[in-house]
Motif scaffolding. Structure first.
Motif, short mmCIF file in Angstrom:
data_model
loop_
_atom_site.label_atom_id
_atom_site.label_comp_id
_atom_site.label_asym_id
_atom_site.label_seq_id
_atom_site.Cartn_x
_atom_site.Cartn_y
_atom_site.Cartn_z
N GLY A 30 0.82 -1.21 0.00
CA GLY A 30 0.00 0.00 0.00
C GLY A 30 0.85 1.26 0.00
O GLY A 30 0.57 2.22 -0.71
N VAL A 84 0.90 4.10 -2.99
CA VAL A 84 0.54 5.50 -2.73
C VAL A 84 1.71 6.44 -3.01
O VAL A 84 1.53 7.53 -3.56
CB VAL A 84 0.05 5.66 -1.27
CG1 VAL A 84 0.04 7.13 -0.85
CG2 VAL A 84 -1.34 5.06 -1.12
N THR A 100 0.03 5.89 -7.39
CA THR A 100 -1.08 6.84 -7.40
C THR A 100 -0.66 8.23 -6.92
O THR A 100 -1.38 9.20 -7.10
CB THR A 100 -2.26 6.34 -6.53
OG1 THR A 100 -1.80 6.13 -5.20
CG2 THR A 100 -2.80 5.03 -7.06
N LEU A 117 -0.42 9.85 -3.98
CA LEU A 117 -1.35 10.59 -3.13
C LEU A 117 -0.55 11.52 -2.20
O LEU A 117 0.33 11.07 -1.48
CB LEU A 117 -2.19 9.63 -2.28
CG LEU A 117 -3.16 8.70 -3.01
CD1 LEU A 117 -4.02 7.96 -1.99
CD2 LEU A 117 -4.04 9.46 -3.98
N ARG A 144 -7.92 8.62 -7.31
CA ARG A 144 -7.52 9.46 -6.20
C ARG A 144 -8.73 10.19 -5.61
O ARG A 144 -8.96 10.19 -4.41
CB ARG A 144 -6.50 10.49 -6.72
CG ARG A 144 -5.86 11.34 -5.67
CD ARG A 144 -4.56 11.91 -6.19
NE ARG A 144 -4.65 12.36 -7.57
CZ ARG A 144 -3.69 12.20 -8.48
NH1 ARG A 144 -2.58 11.60 -8.17
NH2 ARG A 144 -3.85 12.66 -9.70
N MET A 152 -11.20 7.60 -3.92
CA MET A 152 -10.73 7.06 -2.65
C MET A 152 -10.65 8.14 -1.58
O MET A 152 -11.14 7.96 -0.47
CB MET A 152 -9.32 6.46 -2.82
CG MET A 152 -9.28 5.13 -3.53
SD MET A 152 -10.07 3.80 -2.58
CE MET A 152 -8.84 3.52 -1.30
N LEU A 153 -10.02 9.26 -1.91
CA LEU A 153 -9.79 10.27 -0.89
C LEU A 153 -11.04 11.05 -0.52
O LEU A 153 -11.39 11.15 0.65
CB LEU A 153 -8.69 11.23 -1.34
CG LEU A 153 -7.28 10.78 -1.05
CD1 LEU A 153 -6.28 11.79 -1.55
CD2 LEU A 153 -7.07 10.56 0.45
N VAL A 209 -12.37 8.29 2.26
CA VAL A 209 -11.43 8.42 3.36
C VAL A 209 -11.55 9.74 4.12
O VAL A 209 -11.62 9.76 5.35
CB VAL A 209 -9.98 8.23 2.88
CG1 VAL A 209 -9.03 8.22 4.05
CG2 VAL A 209 -9.87 6.92 2.11
N THR A 221 -4.06 9.78 3.71
CA THR A 221 -3.24 9.03 2.77
C THR A 221 -2.61 7.81 3.44
O THR A 221 -2.44 6.77 2.82
CB THR A 221 -2.15 9.91 2.12
OG1 THR A 221 -1.49 10.67 3.13
CG2 THR A 221 -2.77 10.87 1.12
N VAL A 253 -5.14 5.17 3.49
CA VAL A 253 -5.28 4.56 2.17
C VAL A 253 -4.22 3.48 1.94
O VAL A 253 -4.51 2.42 1.39
CB VAL A 253 -5.22 5.61 1.04
CG1 VAL A 253 -5.11 4.96 -0.33
CG2 VAL A 253 -6.47 6.49 1.08
N THR A 254 -2.97 3.74 2.39
CA THR A 254 -1.92 2.74 2.18
C THR A 254 -2.33 1.41 2.79
O THR A 254 -2.25 0.36 2.15
CB THR A 254 -0.56 3.15 2.80
OG1 THR A 254 -0.66 3.19 4.22
CG2 THR A 254 -0.06 4.47 2.27
N MET A 301 -5.75 -0.03 1.06
CA MET A 301 -5.51 -0.52 -0.30
C MET A 301 -4.68 -1.79 -0.27
O MET A 301 -4.98 -2.76 -0.96
CB MET A 301 -4.80 0.56 -1.12
CG MET A 301 -4.63 0.20 -2.58
SD MET A 301 -4.60 1.64 -3.65
CE MET A 301 -3.46 2.70 -2.79
#
Lengths: 196, 196
Positions: free
Chosen positions: A157, A161, A165, A167, B124, B127-128, B132, B149, B152-153, B156
């Motif tokens: 992950g 990121v 992607t 982020l 992006r 997800m964000l 999130v 973020t 997310v790591t 994901m």
């Protein structure tokens, strides 16, 4: 980073092909890359690529070879006790990912492994056996297999990121900030109480 | 899971197209899926797909619509204080991912977003902003963007290991084991001291 100083004219044709393969797999994934495209970038005949590396799949597997010794990474990560292993592991990963070889390998792996079902096995084998298991087995008190897969979730992950992607603000955060933020999660997966 | 009970003959042609699109994007990714293939699966004329949804890209974005309200998830995750938010979040994610809609959406997103550079933005944003940020903003004491973020790591990575690369034993571990193992990591990203 250049080709690790191994440029030696014809004697390194194999190396040139491998470098071209990494670049092509990174740009197009396993399915999209072609032996012809790789040969063109390496400025050799496609037959020579087949001669040295066999099929595209065999060549792909060759490109996954690590530019470092996983055993050394494991040793360094646990050096001086496991207290700081998580944070140290994050620092090392960020360092490897920042190299040209690391970037190409990661892009190539992520794009290929997620798209081509028959490459899952390669991806799995590579991630678990060559990189994660040696580190985990070195320090984990129990449940090595579960800890290894948990470690993979956080590392994969983070790689995605930061480098796929992109982020923000994590993608551009300095290594120490990332190590402080993510280190404890890896630390817990390595040695913590997972049922806590 | 069936089509959430909305099957109503011709009146739901739009829904049939959307279901077919999810299935096709999940199977072939954004680049590989075609309007013709989607129309065939939905048993309609390709022109009708364009009529209802415009371009393939517009249709793809439509398929990303969540089957739940992110605000509700945020509320539920923080309900009764943030102490258990991480673990509760893992349980909810595992539940959503286990549905047919969740599976298709995830496969589609992962395959497409990692392969097609022009879809990173969609990924992006989705997800964000939709998932999130609302959850993080609800509980985080500071650094909302960085925490989002980091979250997310881990999320994901968990999704990929459970549903794409199927790494065992984590892929088949029961939800409570996963919640206990991963919950604290999310908890820390949500409300913990990131420099600790």
């Amino acid at each position: 980073m250049a080709r690790t100083g191994r440029r030696r004219g014809k004697a390194d044709t194999r190396g040139e092909i491998l470098t071209a393969a990494r670049s092509q797999f990174a740009a197009h994934g396993f399915a999209g890359a072609t032996i012809r495209g790789i040969a063109t970038e390496a400025k050799v005949d496609p037959a020579l690529v087949h001669h040295y590396y066999g099929t595209k799949r065999q060549l792909f597997i060759e490109t996954l070879q690590l530019p470092f010794d996983p055993a050394e990474v494991a040793a360094a990560a646990v050096e001086g006790g496991s207290e700081e292993a998580g944070r140290r592991l994050v620092r090392m990963l960020l360092e490897v990912w920042a190299t040209e070889h690391g970037q190409a390998m990661m892009q190539s792996l992520l794009r290929s492994a997620l798209v081509d079902a028959d490459l899952y096995g390669v991806f799995r084998e590579f991630m678990l056996e060559s990189v994660v298991q040696p580190v985990v087995a070195e320090v984990a008190p129990d449940r090595v297999a579960l800890r290894a897969t948990l470690l993979v979730t956080q590392i994969m992950g983070l790689a995605i990121v930061r480098h796929v992607t992109h982020l923000e603000p994590l993608a551009s955060a300095d290594p120490e900030t990332v190590a402080a933020a993510v280190g404890p999660a890896l630390q817990r997966y390595l040695v913590g109480d997972l049922a806590d």
